[in-house]
Design a protein around this motif. Sequence first.
Motif, PDB file in Angstrom:
ATOM      1  N   ASN A  34       0.804  -1.222   0.000  1.00  0.00           N
ATOM      2  CA  ASN A  34       0.000   0.000   0.000  1.00  0.00           C
ATOM      3  C   ASN A  34       0.838   1.273   0.000  1.00  0.00           C
ATOM      4  OD1 ASN A  34      -2.261  -1.668   0.196  1.00  0.00           O
ATOM      5  ND2 ASN A  34      -2.334  -1.554   2.428  1.00  0.00           N
ATOM      6  N   GLY A  35       2.162   1.120   0.046  1.00  0.00           N
ATOM      7  CA  GLY A  35       3.030   2.296   0.087  1.00  0.00           C
ATOM      8  C   GLY A  35       2.868   3.112   1.357  1.00  0.00           C
ATOM      9  N   ASN A  36       2.524   2.444   2.458  1.00  0.00           N
ATOM     10  CA  ASN A  36       2.292   3.129   3.733  1.00  0.00           C
ATOM     11  C   ASN A  36       3.618   3.264   4.494  1.00  0.00           C
ATOM     12  OD1 ASN A  36       1.455   4.108   6.193  1.00  0.00           O
ATOM     13  ND2 ASN A  36      -0.291   2.724   6.380  1.00  0.00           N
ATOM     14  N   ARG A  37       4.390   4.275   4.116  1.00  0.00           N
ATOM     15  CA  ARG A  37       5.706   4.482   4.710  1.00  0.00           C
ATOM     16  C   ARG A  37       5.604   4.806   6.196  1.00  0.00           C
ATOM     17  NH1 ARG A  37       8.888   9.275   4.518  1.00  0.00           N
ATOM     18  NH2 ARG A  37      11.109   8.899   4.862  1.00  0.00           N
ATOM     19  N   GLN A  38       4.507   5.442   6.597  1.00  0.00           N
ATOM     20  CA  GLN A  38       4.334   5.823   7.991  1.00  0.00           C
ATOM     21  C   GLN A  38       4.258   4.592   8.900  1.00  0.00           C
ATOM     22  OE1 GLN A  38       0.715   8.001   9.063  1.00  0.00           O
ATOM     23  NE2 GLN A  38       1.939   9.489  10.188  1.00  0.00           N
ATOM     24  N   ALA A  39       3.654   3.506   8.402  1.00  0.00           N
ATOM     25  CA  ALA A  39       3.576   2.276   9.186  1.00  0.00           C
ATOM     26  C   ALA A  39       4.973   1.701   9.425  1.00  0.00           C
ATOM     27  CB  ALA A  39       2.692   1.253   8.475  1.00  0.00           C
ATOM     28  N   HIS A  40       5.812   1.753   8.394  1.00  0.00           N
ATOM     29  CA  HIS A  40       7.182   1.286   8.543  1.00  0.00           C
ATOM     30  C   HIS A  40       7.950   2.172   9.512  1.00  0.00           C
ATOM     31  CE1 HIS A  40      11.481   1.015   7.370  1.00  0.00           C
ATOM     32  NE2 HIS A  40      11.208  -0.274   7.294  1.00  0.00           N
ATOM     33  N   GLN A  41       7.717   3.478   9.445  1.00  0.00           N
ATOM     34  CA  GLN A  41       8.395   4.404  10.349  1.00  0.00           C
ATOM     35  C   GLN A  41       7.975   4.175  11.797  1.00  0.00           C
ATOM     36  OE1 GLN A  41       7.234   8.071   8.334  1.00  0.00           O
ATOM     37  NE2 GLN A  41       9.357   8.409   7.723  1.00  0.00           N
ATOM     38  N   LEU A  42       6.720   3.816  11.993  1.00  0.00           N
ATOM     39  CA  LEU A  42       6.251   3.540  13.351  1.00  0.00           C
ATOM     40  C   LEU A  42       7.042   2.399  13.969  1.00  0.00           C
ATOM     41  CD1 LEU A  42       4.135   4.161  15.582  1.00  0.00           C
ATOM     42  CD2 LEU A  42       2.701   2.382  14.540  1.00  0.00           C
ATOM     43  N   ASN A  43       7.283   1.348  13.190  1.00  0.00           N
ATOM     44  CA  ASN A  43       8.072   0.225  13.707  1.00  0.00           C
ATOM     45  C   ASN A  43       9.523   0.637  13.957  1.00  0.00           C
ATOM     46  OD1 ASN A  43       8.173  -2.818  14.203  1.00  0.00           O
ATOM     47  ND2 ASN A  43       9.827  -2.535  12.737  1.00  0.00           N
ATOM     48  N   SER A  44      10.067   1.491  13.075  1.00  0.00           N
ATOM     49  CA  SER A  44      11.437   1.972  13.282  1.00  0.00           C
ATOM     50  C   SER A  44      11.541   2.762  14.575  1.00  0.00           C
ATOM     51  CB  SER A  44      11.868   2.847  12.095  1.00  0.00           C
ATOM     52  OG  SER A  44      11.913   2.093  10.898  1.00  0.00           O
ATOM     53  N   LEU A  45      10.552   3.626  14.831  1.00  0.00           N
ATOM     54  CA  LEU A  45      10.542   4.400  16.067  1.00  0.00           C
ATOM     55  C   LEU A  45      10.432   3.479  17.277  1.00  0.00           C
ATOM     56  CD1 LEU A  45      10.473   7.229  17.371  1.00  0.00           C
ATOM     57  CD2 LEU A  45       7.976   7.142  17.176  1.00  0.00           C
ATOM     58  N   PHE A  46       9.659   2.420  17.145  1.00  0.00           N
ATOM     59  CA  PHE A  46       9.489   1.446  18.218  1.00  0.00           C
ATOM     60  C   PHE A  46      10.829   0.863  18.666  1.00  0.00           C
ATOM     61  CE2 PHE A  46       8.894  -3.159  19.157  1.00  0.00           C
ATOM     62  CZ  PHE A  46       8.249  -3.031  20.374  1.00  0.00           C
ATOM     63  N   PHE A  47      11.726   0.617  17.694  1.00  0.00           N
ATOM     64  CA  PHE A  47      13.018   0.022  18.016  1.00  0.00           C
ATOM     65  C   PHE A  47      14.068   1.054  18.426  1.00  0.00           C
ATOM     66  CE2 PHE A  47      11.316  -3.685  15.748  1.00  0.00           C
ATOM     67  CZ  PHE A  47      11.712  -4.676  16.623  1.00  0.00           C
ATOM     68  N   LEU A  48      13.764   2.340  18.246  1.00  0.00           N
ATOM     69  CA  LEU A  48      14.726   3.377  18.613  1.00  0.00           C
ATOM     70  C   LEU A  48      14.647   3.757  20.087  1.00  0.00           C
ATOM     71  CD1 LEU A  48      14.510   5.742  15.505  1.00  0.00           C
ATOM     72  CD2 LEU A  48      16.493   4.399  16.231  1.00  0.00           C
ATOM     73  N   VAL A  49      13.549   3.406  20.726  1.00  0.00           N
ATOM     74  CA  VAL A  49      13.373   3.737  22.142  1.00  0.00           C
ATOM     75  C   VAL A  49      13.006   2.469  22.903  1.00  0.00           C
ATOM     76  CG1 VAL A  49      12.672   6.115  21.658  1.00  0.00           C
ATOM     77  CG2 VAL A  49      10.933   4.323  21.788  1.00  0.00           C
ATOM     78  N   SER A  50      12.974   2.554  24.227  1.00  0.00           N
ATOM     79  CA  SER A  50      12.577   1.402  25.029  1.00  0.00           C
ATOM     80  C   SER A  50      11.067   1.190  24.917  1.00  0.00           C
ATOM     81  CB  SER A  50      12.963   1.610  26.489  1.00  0.00           C
ATOM     82  OG  SER A  50      12.166   2.642  27.067  1.00  0.00           O
ATOM     83  N   ILE A  51      10.611   0.007  25.294  1.00  0.00           N
ATOM     84  CA  ILE A  51       9.169  -0.268  25.264  1.00  0.00           C
ATOM     85  C   ILE A  51       8.420   0.697  26.174  1.00  0.00           C
ATOM     86  CG2 ILE A  51       7.412  -1.937  25.973  1.00  0.00           C
ATOM     87  CD1 ILE A  51       9.109  -4.151  24.846  1.00  0.00           C
ATOM     88  N   ASP A  52       8.965   0.979  27.355  1.00  0.00           N
ATOM     89  CA  ASP A  52       8.302   1.902  28.281  1.00  0.00           C
ATOM     90  C   ASP A  52       8.178   3.300  27.688  1.00  0.00           C
ATOM     91  OD1 ASP A  52       8.009  -0.085  30.148  1.00  0.00           O
ATOM     92  OD2 ASP A  52       9.791   0.465  31.304  1.00  0.00           O
TER      93      ASP A  52
END
Length: 391
Positions: free
Chosen positions: A149-167
């Motif tokens: 779907n070309g939803n780059r924002q969804a991919h970015q959300l996962n990238s942000l998830f791994f850049l910070v802690s879960i908390d």
Amino acid sequence: MYTLLTHTDLDGVGCGILAKLAFDQKVKVRYNSIASLNHEIEFFLENGSKDTFLFITDLSPNTENEAKLNEFYSKNGNVQLIDHHKTALHLNDYEWGYVLTEDDQGQLASATSLFFHYLVDRGLLAATDAIAEFVEMVRQYDTWEWEKNGNRQAHQLNSLFFLVSIDEFEEMMIRRLQTSDHFDFDDFEKKLLRMEEEKIERYIRRKKRELVQKEIEGRLAGVVFAESYHSELGNELGKEYEQLDYIAIVNIGGKKIAFRTIHDYMDVSAVAGQFGGGGHEKASGCSLSADAYHLFVEGTFHLEPLREDAKRNRFNVKKSSFGTLYTNHKKDIILLTPLSEGSWGIEKNKEEVGDIFLSFHEGERYLKRAFTAWLARDEQFVDYLMKEAKK
């Protein structure tokens, strides 16, 4: 009171965020690996209050805990499992189990999307635009619809998830979903994500030079050793080496293997299942057991990495009417040449390969699988033509 046991990936943490939006201080959320889930279930059954409602999302228990949960449910009724993995479909046999891989319209489900509808349908959570947009991004990333779907924002959300802690991620998302009309990243996050995307690109370029090709259990696998960016890496390697049935990403430090595929005919959850793992048809994983280690580490460590197709050729190009030249580590000369009526034939070291292929793509896929070959550079192609002309 509520307890939620869920996975540690974006989809699992998405469920934790929804639970805290719905129940606030009344819910205790525990994030688990596949291995640790059963310990948490046992602890809850032995020590938890009978008045506490237990949710399990994005993970499934072992057979022993299935029976224990069913007994607990029969006595108390306070259990609900919500999952979307095909390997968990048998849990629909229980009243407390709800497993759905796709909805009536054929849209693939995620644990976050299923949990969202569960909470909204029961009046436990108000569905705002921001929350619905967040849930859809998680769903599209987890099912890999984001790329289609070309939803780059969804991919970015996962990238942000791994850049910070879960908390930190959990706190950021809860605050944003409670205060924003629509979901978006702030300026600092956008800058951070651009830097992360560049880092991922460099990492993938390096790993492309380390992939080996090996037939394992009747399927042609690409095996690479990597500890980071498994989803992005598996997707890019699958597209670059389309002849491979699937990509196996071995994390030696974590003693795990991630499996990825881009092909509709391939179900990597079945591959992972052979080694006690599971997951989606396109993305699965397992622990690095002795059998898996023998096949994917010992069995591939001695192999030379594949090379990418030459990128900047002007003469040795695909579908050329003069034929297209391929080579491999054995320095074989492999020609894919046009025949009559759109068919193609293969010649290896001056000897014809008996098969006739109805398309260039079919012929190329065959020779790459059979001979571990890649598109040769222009210099080798020109040198070959000059030698032939002299003869």
